[in-house]
Design a protein around this motif. Structure first.
Motif, mmCIF file in Angstrom:
data_model
loop_
_atom_site.group_PDB
_atom_site.id
_atom_site.type_symbol
_atom_site.label_atom_id
_atom_site.label_comp_id
_atom_site.label_asym_id
_atom_site.label_seq_id
_atom_site.Cartn_x
_atom_site.Cartn_y
_atom_site.Cartn_z
ATOM 1 N N HIS A 106 0.825 -1.212 0.000
ATOM 2 C CA HIS A 106 0.000 0.000 0.000
ATOM 3 C C HIS A 106 0.857 1.259 0.000
ATOM 4 N N ASN A 107 1.814 1.354 0.952
ATOM 5 C CA ASN A 107 2.556 2.611 1.025
ATOM 6 C C ASN A 107 3.530 2.777 -0.141
ATOM 7 N N PHE A 108 4.012 1.665 -0.695
ATOM 8 C CA PHE A 108 4.899 1.802 -1.846
ATOM 9 C C PHE A 108 4.134 2.309 -3.070
ATOM 10 N N MET A 109 2.931 1.791 -3.285
ATOM 11 C CA MET A 109 2.140 2.278 -4.415
ATOM 12 C C MET A 109 1.725 3.735 -4.201
ATOM 13 N N PHE A 110 1.468 4.112 -2.948
ATOM 14 C CA PHE A 110 1.172 5.520 -2.649
ATOM 15 C C PHE A 110 2.346 6.404 -3.074
ATOM 16 N N LEU A 111 3.564 5.987 -2.751
ATOM 17 C CA LEU A 111 4.742 6.778 -3.111
ATOM 18 C C LEU A 111 4.918 6.867 -4.618
ATOM 19 N N MET A 112 4.677 5.774 -5.306
ATOM 20 C CA MET A 112 4.774 5.791 -6.769
ATOM 21 C C MET A 112 3.812 6.832 -7.339
ATOM 22 N N ARG A 113 2.578 6.825 -6.833
ATOM 23 C CA ARG A 113 1.589 7.798 -7.317
ATOM 24 C C ARG A 113 1.985 9.216 -6.934
ATOM 25 N N ARG A 114 2.536 9.384 -5.740
ATOM 26 C CA ARG A 114 2.905 10.730 -5.275
ATOM 27 C C ARG A 114 4.040 11.306 -6.127
ATOM 28 N N VAL A 115 5.035 10.509 -6.430
ATOM 29 C CA VAL A 115 6.120 10.989 -7.279
ATOM 30 C C VAL A 115 5.576 11.390 -8.649
ATOM 31 N N GLY A 116 4.697 10.563 -9.193
ATOM 32 C CA GLY A 116 4.092 10.900 -10.481
ATOM 33 C C GLY A 116 3.294 12.187 -10.416
ATOM 34 N N SER A 117 2.561 12.393 -9.312
ATOM 35 C CA SER A 117 1.763 13.605 -9.153
ATOM 36 C C SER A 117 2.653 14.843 -9.060
ATOM 37 N N ILE A 118 3.755 14.740 -8.319
ATOM 38 C CA ILE A 118 4.684 15.872 -8.199
ATOM 39 C C ILE A 118 5.335 16.177 -9.538
ATOM 40 N N ALA A 119 5.715 15.141 -10.270
ATOM 41 C CA ALA A 119 6.329 15.346 -11.583
ATOM 42 C C ALA A 119 5.359 16.049 -12.536
ATOM 43 N N ARG A 120 4.091 15.654 -12.502
ATOM 44 C CA ARG A 120 3.098 16.307 -13.367
ATOM 45 C C ARG A 120 2.837 17.744 -12.921
ATOM 46 N N MET A 121 2.827 17.971 -11.616
ATOM 47 C CA MET A 121 2.588 19.311 -11.088
ATOM 48 C C MET A 121 3.659 20.290 -11.576
ATOM 49 N N HIS A 122 4.908 19.856 -11.553
ATOM 50 C CA HIS A 122 6.014 20.740 -11.928
ATOM 51 C C HIS A 122 6.442 20.580 -13.392
ATOM 52 N N LYS A 123 5.807 19.614 -14.069
ATOM 53 C CA LYS A 123 6.168 19.325 -15.460
ATOM 54 C C LYS A 123 7.670 19.051 -15.586
ATOM 55 N N ALA A 124 8.173 18.283 -14.617
ATOM 56 C CA ALA A 124 9.598 17.946 -14.590
ATOM 57 C C ALA A 124 9.781 16.718 -13.705
ATOM 58 N N PRO A 125 10.773 15.879 -14.010
ATOM 59 C CA PRO A 125 11.036 14.726 -13.140
ATOM 60 C C PRO A 125 11.524 15.177 -11.767
ATOM 61 N N VAL A 126 11.359 14.303 -10.786
ATOM 62 C CA VAL A 126 11.602 14.631 -9.376
ATOM 63 C C VAL A 126 12.927 14.027 -8.918
ATOM 64 N N ALA A 127 13.717 14.814 -8.195
ATOM 65 C CA ALA A 127 14.901 14.273 -7.535
ATOM 66 C C ALA A 127 14.466 13.649 -6.213
ATOM 67 N N LEU A 128 14.918 12.431 -5.948
ATOM 68 C CA LEU A 128 14.571 11.731 -4.715
ATOM 69 C C LEU A 128 15.795 11.697 -3.802
ATOM 70 N N VAL A 129 15.647 12.246 -2.606
ATOM 71 C CA VAL A 129 16.715 12.244 -1.607
ATOM 72 C C VAL A 129 16.242 11.377 -0.452
ATOM 73 N N GLY A 130 16.847 10.203 -0.302
ATOM 74 C CA GLY A 130 16.383 9.245 0.683
ATOM 75 C C GLY A 130 17.427 8.941 1.732
ATOM 76 N N TRP A 131 17.025 9.082 2.978
ATOM 77 C CA TRP A 131 17.912 8.782 4.105
ATOM 78 C C TRP A 131 17.686 7.340 4.545
ATOM 79 N N SER A 132 18.748 6.548 4.584
ATOM 80 C CA SER A 132 18.712 5.176 5.079
ATOM 81 C C SER A 132 17.641 4.363 4.336
ATOM 82 N N LEU A 133 16.650 3.819 5.047
ATOM 83 C CA LEU A 133 15.597 3.039 4.389
ATOM 84 C C LEU A 133 14.864 3.855 3.333
ATOM 85 N N GLY A 134 14.741 5.167 3.557
ATOM 86 C CA GLY A 134 14.100 6.018 2.556
ATOM 87 C C GLY A 134 14.810 5.958 1.213
#
Length: 251
Positions: A106-134
């Motif tokens: 559930h939470n992984f699919m939520f993140l996939m959708r969220r990244v896609g939503s942010i990319a569409r909002m800004h009309k640009a791909p998103v940089a992901l900065v993840g700490w440890s498990l993130g």
């Protein structure tokens, strides 16, 4: 109703027994982990006052950025990082899930959708900065949907080698209820995503073995050593300054 209660009771006992068994697992022989003195030193990071932030220069390439917190942590822990990136001109977004208590479908699919939503909002791909498990979430999202991701920067993320090359694997299993060998989503964290991938690692990390967070050349594009604790990856000014440099780095 009594049958339902009984089934719930049995399920609860089984879950407790499974987690107790996970907690008793011995650390495998031959698998490196940070020494005890470095792990104890991590406690100082919890009580250290907030340091002066890095000198902020305008970003050369402002972009949408999503921050993904480490295991057991809340996005608030990464607020100094978020503030530094925003001050440079990046459009910073939280991951939207609160505390990071491990992956599930559930939470992984939520993140996939969220990244896609942010990319569409800004009309640009998103940089992901993840700490440890993130960072493991970030690498897997980029591996599956590279068109949505500009680059991945991991901070002390154990993407390489044995999943027990750290001092946190038992706690992870107890909290999530699954073995580190059997994640609930199909993944291969050592496979480099087809986007620029930068691994920040520390020889002073008291949680993650340095080699696990540094990886091998075929597993990332660059590796940068920073002398900090594992907990400081989320908020130390020198880490934020390096993340800003890596976001501006042209491949």
């Amino acid at each position: 109703m009594s049958t339902t209660w009984w089934q719930q009771s049995v399920s609860l006992r089984e879950a407790i027994a499974r987690r107790a068994a996970f907690a008793r697992e011995p650390h495998p022989a031959g698998i490196a982990k940070p020494p005890l003195q470095l792990m104890l030193a991590e406690l100082r990071s919890l009580y250290r006052g907030r340091s002066k932030g890095p000198e902020i220069a305008p970003a050369v390439h402002p972009m949408p950025v999503m921050l993904l917190p480490g295991f057991g942590s809340h996005p608030r822990r990464m607020k100094p990082m978020a503030d530094a990136l925003a001050a440079a001109g990046h459009q910073v977004h939280e991951w939207g899930l609160g505390f990071n208590l491990g992956p599930n479908q559930h939470n992984f699919m939520f993140l996939m959708r969220r990244v896609g939503s942010i990319a569409r909002m800004h009309k640009a791909p998103v940089a992901l900065v993840g700490w440890s498990l993130g960072g493991l979430f970030a690498r897997e999202i980029a591996r599956r949907e590279p068109h949505m991701v500009a680059k991945v920067i991991t901070l002390g993320t154990p993407f390489s080698g044995d999943p027990r090359a750290n001092n946190a694997w038992r706690a992870y299993q107890v909290v999530t209820g699954h073995s580190v060998d059997e994640p609930p989503i199909e993944c291969d964290f050592s496979v480099k995503p087809p986007v620029p991938t930068v691994a920040l690692w520390s020889p002073r990390d008291g949680i993650i073995a340095p080699r696990a967070a540094c990886g091998w050349p075929e597993e990332r594009d660059r590796a940068v050593a920073i002398r900090c604790s594992h907990l400081d990856f989320a908020c130390a000014p020198k880490v934020a300054a390096e993340v800003l440099r890596q976001l501006d780095w042209e491949e």
